[in-house]
Design a protein around this motif. Structure first.
Motif, PDB file in Angstrom:
ATOM      1  N   THR A   1      81.635   3.315  32.761  1.00  0.00           N
ATOM      2  CA  THR A   1      83.089   3.281  32.747  1.00  0.00           C
ATOM      3  C   THR A   1      83.590   2.143  33.646  1.00  0.00           C
ATOM      4  O   THR A   1      82.833   1.543  34.412  1.00  0.00           O
ATOM      5  CB  THR A   1      83.662   4.614  33.265  1.00  0.00           C
ATOM      6  N   ALA A   2      84.879   1.898  33.572  1.00  0.00           N
ATOM      7  CA  ALA A   2      85.495   0.861  34.405  1.00  0.00           C
ATOM      8  C   ALA A   2      85.303   1.168  35.889  1.00  0.00           C
ATOM      9  O   ALA A   2      85.085   0.263  36.700  1.00  0.00           O
ATOM     10  CB  ALA A   2      86.982   0.735  34.073  1.00  0.00           C
TER      11      ALA A   2
ATOM     12  N   GLY B   1      81.830   0.109  36.768  1.00  0.00           N
ATOM     13  CA  GLY B   1      81.780  -1.348  36.724  1.00  0.00           C
ATOM     14  C   GLY B   1      82.429  -1.993  37.938  1.00  0.00           C
ATOM     15  O   GLY B   1      81.957  -3.015  38.442  1.00  0.00           O
ATOM     16  N   ALA B   2      83.504  -1.403  38.427  1.00  0.00           N
ATOM     17  CA  ALA B   2      84.232  -1.950  39.576  1.00  0.00           C
ATOM     18  C   ALA B   2      83.435  -1.865  40.875  1.00  0.00           C
ATOM     19  O   ALA B   2      83.773  -2.543  41.848  1.00  0.00           O
ATOM     20  CB  ALA B   2      85.567  -1.224  39.736  1.00  0.00           C
TER      21      ALA B   2
ATOM     22  N   GLU C   1      86.721  10.086  37.499  1.00  0.00           N
ATOM     23  CA  GLU C   1      87.176   9.589  36.191  1.00  0.00           C
ATOM     24  C   GLU C   1      87.071  10.662  35.111  1.00  0.00           C
ATOM     25  O   GLU C   1      87.579  10.474  34.025  1.00  0.00           O
ATOM     26  CB  GLU C   1      86.331   8.384  35.756  1.00  0.00           C
TER      27      GLU C   1
END
Length: 128
Positions: free
Chosen positions: A46-47, A50-51, A127
């Protein structure tokens, strides 16, 4: 009065139970292949994951690869398809889902790689 042979009744139940056990064993092996060897499916992050950056992603993937703490409480169906973990103080969730080969519908048989597309999603717990 009907005369049933108990062995036949229990034999059929045992056959069904054995077939279910074989299905679970096959599904678990395919899930373990994806989780620990990255074979037989797709891995999506997920973002939020990734962050965290490449180093954190590497640590998370390594932790998932090494994970083997499956218990009846966290793996009630014995399929090794999901876990909640903490890696470098970040609570993550990973989950393997089973789709048909078009990834439009659920798979008709998760134990059969010929009709199943596996997707493992890795996300931060916040999330979910």
């Amino acid at each position: 009065m009907t005369n049933h042979k108990p062995d036949m009744l229990f034999g059929k139940a045992n056959d069904i139970s054995r077939a279910l056990d074989e299905t679970v064993v096959k599904t678990r092996q395919l899930n373990d292949d994806l989780r620990s060897r990255r074979l037989g499916g797709t891995i999506v992050i997920t973002a939020g994951i990734g962050a965290l950056g490449p180093s954190a992603i590497k640590d998370i993937i390594s932790a998932i690869t090494a994970f083997d703490a499956f218990t009846p409480e966290n793996d009630p169906y014995g399929e090794h398809d999901c876990a909640v973990m903490t890696v470098n103080e970040i609570k993550i969730v990973w989950k393997i889902d089973y789709y048909d080969l078009t990834r439009r519908y659920h798979s008709s048989d998760p134990s059969d790689r010929n009709v199943t597309s596996r997707v493992m999603t890795i996300m931060r717990a916040d999330e979910y």
